[in-house]
Motif scaffolding. Structure first.
Motif, PDB file in Angstrom:
ATOM      1  N   GLY A   1      24.148  48.795   6.816  1.00  0.00           N
ATOM      2  CA  GLY A   1      25.247  49.713   6.550  1.00  0.00           C
ATOM      3  C   GLY A   1      26.602  49.261   7.059  1.00  0.00           C
ATOM      4  N   ASN A   2      26.693  48.039   7.510  1.00  0.00           N
ATOM      5  CA  ASN A   2      27.934  47.468   8.025  1.00  0.00           C
ATOM      6  C   ASN A   2      28.377  46.310   7.148  1.00  0.00           C
ATOM      7  N   GLU A   3      29.680  46.097   7.107  1.00  0.00           N
ATOM      8  CA  GLU A   3      30.244  44.964   6.376  1.00  0.00           C
ATOM      9  C   GLU A   3      30.491  43.827   7.352  1.00  0.00           C
ATOM     10  N   ILE A   4      29.815  42.705   7.113  1.00  0.00           N
ATOM     11  CA  ILE A   4      29.871  41.547   8.010  1.00  0.00           C
ATOM     12  C   ILE A   4      30.677  40.430   7.353  1.00  0.00           C
ATOM     13  N   THR A   5      31.520  39.794   8.140  1.00  0.00           N
ATOM     14  CA  THR A   5      32.228  38.590   7.728  1.00  0.00           C
ATOM     15  C   THR A   5      31.932  37.507   8.753  1.00  0.00           C
ATOM     16  N   VAL A   6      31.517  36.347   8.265  1.00  0.00           N
ATOM     17  CA  VAL A   6      31.250  35.207   9.139  1.00  0.00           C
ATOM     18  C   VAL A   6      32.174  34.079   8.699  1.00  0.00           C
ATOM     19  N   ILE A   7      32.930  33.558   9.655  1.00  0.00           N
ATOM     20  CA  ILE A   7      33.883  32.482   9.377  1.00  0.00           C
ATOM     21  C   ILE A   7      33.598  31.314  10.312  1.00  0.00           C
ATOM     22  N   TRP A   8      33.542  30.127   9.742  1.00  0.00           N
ATOM     23  CA  TRP A   8      33.571  28.891  10.536  1.00  0.00           C
ATOM     24  C   TRP A   8      34.832  28.165  10.136  1.00  0.00           C
TER      25      TRP A   8
END
Length: 81
Positions: A39-46
């Motif tokens: 139920g959460n919006e995840i952003t992963v950045i490298w």
């Protein structure tokens, strides 16, 4: 499945998310945005240098737009949702 495997996301019953990326160390940058998890919006950045996305250098995990974890290396990190 490919993105989850590449990022090393393992489903958990707790209010945490663990990212254990399997990204080659020679990649300069990548971003996965709008990944729904419990139920959460995840952003992963490298962003190796911090110049591609202008959000800072390293591995960053955002939950609902808030920075929750950071590492300057491609390594396993865990953060609260």
């Amino acid at each position: 499945l490919i993105i989850s495997d590449l990022l090393g996301i393992k489903p958990e019953l707790s209010d945490q998310i663990t990212i254990n990326p399997l990204i080659p160390s020679d990649w300069e940058w990548f971003c996965v945005d709008n990944l729904l998890y419990q139920g959460n919006e995840i952003t992963v950045i490298w962003d190796k240098t911090g110049k591609k996305y202008d959000r800072g250098e390293g591995l960053l995990v955002f939950v609902n737009g808030d920075l929750k974890a950071r590492s300057y290396w491609l390594e396993k990190i865990t953060c609260e949702l």
